[in-house]
Design a protein around this motif. Structure first.
Motif, PDB file in Angstrom:
ATOM      1  N   GLN A  84       0.212  -1.341  -0.105  1.00 22.55           N
ATOM      2  CA  GLN A  84       0.146   0.115  -0.478  1.00 22.55           C
ATOM      3  C   GLN A  84       1.376   1.338  -0.290  1.00 22.55           C
ATOM      4  O   GLN A  84       0.754   2.460   1.509  1.00 22.55           O
ATOM      5  N   GLU A  85       1.490   1.254  -1.046  1.00 23.89           N
ATOM      6  CA  GLU A  85       2.655   2.283  -0.832  1.00 23.89           C
ATOM      7  C   GLU A  85       1.920   4.322  -1.246  1.00 23.89           C
ATOM      8  O   GLU A  85       2.529   4.724  -0.651  1.00 23.89           O
ATOM      9  N   GLU A  86       1.423   4.140  -2.215  1.00 24.64           N
ATOM     10  CA  GLU A  86       0.287   5.287  -1.598  1.00 24.64           C
ATOM     11  C   GLU A  86      -0.063   5.864  -0.371  1.00 24.64           C
ATOM     12  O   GLU A  86      -0.187   6.603   0.252  1.00 24.64           O
ATOM     13  N   LEU A  87      -0.898   4.884   0.025  1.00 24.62           N
ATOM     14  CA  LEU A  87      -1.132   4.918   1.916  1.00 24.62           C
ATOM     15  C   LEU A  87       0.039   5.348   2.703  1.00 24.62           C
ATOM     16  O   LEU A  87      -0.073   5.785   3.180  1.00 24.62           O
ATOM     17  N   VAL A  88       1.342   4.968   2.118  1.00 26.92           N
ATOM     18  CA  VAL A  88       1.901   5.049   3.045  1.00 26.92           C
ATOM     19  C   VAL A  88       2.424   6.692   3.163  1.00 26.92           C
ATOM     20  O   VAL A  88       3.318   6.821   4.150  1.00 26.92           O
ATOM     21  N   LYS A  89       2.213   6.830   1.799  1.00 27.11           N
ATOM     22  CA  LYS A  89       3.122   8.090   1.271  1.00 27.11           C
ATOM     23  C   LYS A  89       1.921   9.147   1.748  1.00 27.11           C
ATOM     24  O   LYS A  89       2.281   9.990   2.289  1.00 27.11           O
ATOM     25  N   SER A  90       0.753   8.795   1.893  1.00 28.12           N
ATOM     26  CA  SER A  90      -0.613   9.554   2.221  1.00 28.12           C
ATOM     27  C   SER A  90      -0.526   9.619   4.038  1.00 28.12           C
ATOM     28  O   SER A  90      -0.597  11.243   4.607  1.00 28.12           O
ATOM     29  N   VAL A  91       0.344   8.730   4.923  1.00 26.54           N
ATOM     30  CA  VAL A  91       0.304   8.144   6.248  1.00 26.54           C
ATOM     31  C   VAL A  91       1.378   9.616   6.383  1.00 26.54           C
ATOM     32  O   VAL A  91       1.633  10.801   7.349  1.00 26.54           O
ATOM     33  N   ASP A  92       2.637   9.423   5.872  1.00 25.79           N
ATOM     34  CA  ASP A  92       3.714  10.342   5.736  1.00 25.79           C
ATOM     35  C   ASP A  92       3.621  11.968   5.770  1.00 25.79           C
ATOM     36  O   ASP A  92       3.807  12.723   6.464  1.00 25.79           O
ATOM     37  N   GLU A  93       2.904  12.029   4.819  1.00 28.40           N
ATOM     38  CA  GLU A  93       2.856  13.814   4.371  1.00 28.40           C
ATOM     39  C   GLU A  93       2.118  14.048   5.267  1.00 28.40           C
ATOM     40  O   GLU A  93       2.216  15.335   5.552  1.00 28.40           O
TER      41      GLU A  93
END
Length: 250
Positions: free
Chosen positions: A217-226
């Motif tokens: 879930q790469e997009e989820l990881v990115k969204s959470v980090d942001e």
């Protein structure tokens, strides 16, 4: 007839892609696993789930623009649940380890912790980590502290408990000599439950907590980090921190 068949097949294929979403798209709702006995990070109070981690994950979800459904489980069931897809994310004071990285993904760190020793108030024989050699040590099942005991304390007898209150009770009633566990929890327990235990020694094995995310879930990881970075920048993180731990020291 051939045109109709191609059209129906094309629509069916498009419909399947839309339903499954994909790594590049966020879902509306994610299932988040947590524990209920890791005060002050997550616990139940007056029938509601509260704590630092609970406030944090809600702030992250609000900033990222998705909803969450909170589910509770024992700590040792969190990583397997992420692996099987029962949960999308988890927030429960989860330390970052290389072993866990092979099974799950992590957000950026959000809290720096370490391990602390708790003993009975009148215990003067245990003053630091060296004094735990050959002793019975209580800790939480599946935690990084249980691994630390095994790898760093000779001849220790490790008693692991699913629920943290059982570990503290073991020290209070004398069935364990000490508890070794995450410092914020040890200190919070001692400060809020009277004068039965005390903290001794230094802070051991400094580690970072992060939000655990099921792999793929790469997009989820990115969204959470942001979202994490944004709530740190706009002061929301500090407000949550001060609510549960008091003013941050620089």
């Amino acid at each position: 007839m051939l045109f109709s068949f191609v059209l129906v097949s094309t629509l069916a294929a498009c419909g399947g892609e839309e339903e499954s979403g994909g790594d590049g798209e966020l879902q509306d709702t994610y299932t988040v696993a947590s524990d209920t006995s890791f005060v002050p990070f997550e616990f139940k109070e007056d029938g509601e789930y509260v704590g630092f981690d609970i406030d944090l994950i809600h702030a992250v979800a609000d900033e990222a623009g998705f909803n969450i459904e909170l589910e509770t489980t024992n700590f040792d069931g969190i990583i397997p649940g992420l692996q099987t897809g029962s949960f999308d994310m988890a927030v429960a004071g989860i330390g970052i380890t290389e072993k866990r990285k092979k099974k799950i993904d992590y957000s950026d760190p959000y809290f720096e912790s370490g391990l602390a020793i708790g003993v009975q108030k009148d215990n003067d024989s245990i003053k630091d980590i060296d004094d735990l050699e050959g002793k019975t040590i209580a800790t939480r099942l599946g935690s990084t502290s249980s691994k630390y005991i095994k790898e760093n304390i000779d001849n220790a007898d490790t008693n692991q408990y699913e629920q943290l209150d059982q570990a503290y009770l073991a020290v209070e009633n004398g069935s364990a000599d000490a508890i070794l566990y995450d410092a914020p929890n040890v200190k919070y327990y001692i400060n809020t439950t009277g004068d039965k235990l005390k903290v001794v020694g230094d802070l051991y094995k400094a580690e970072d907590y992060a939000i655990a995310i099921s792999k793929g879930q790469e997009e989820l990881v990115k969204s959470v980090d942001e979202a994490l970075q944004t709530i740190k920048d706009n002061g929301t993180y500090d407000e949550i921190y001060e609510k549960w731990f008091g003013e941050k020291s620089e």
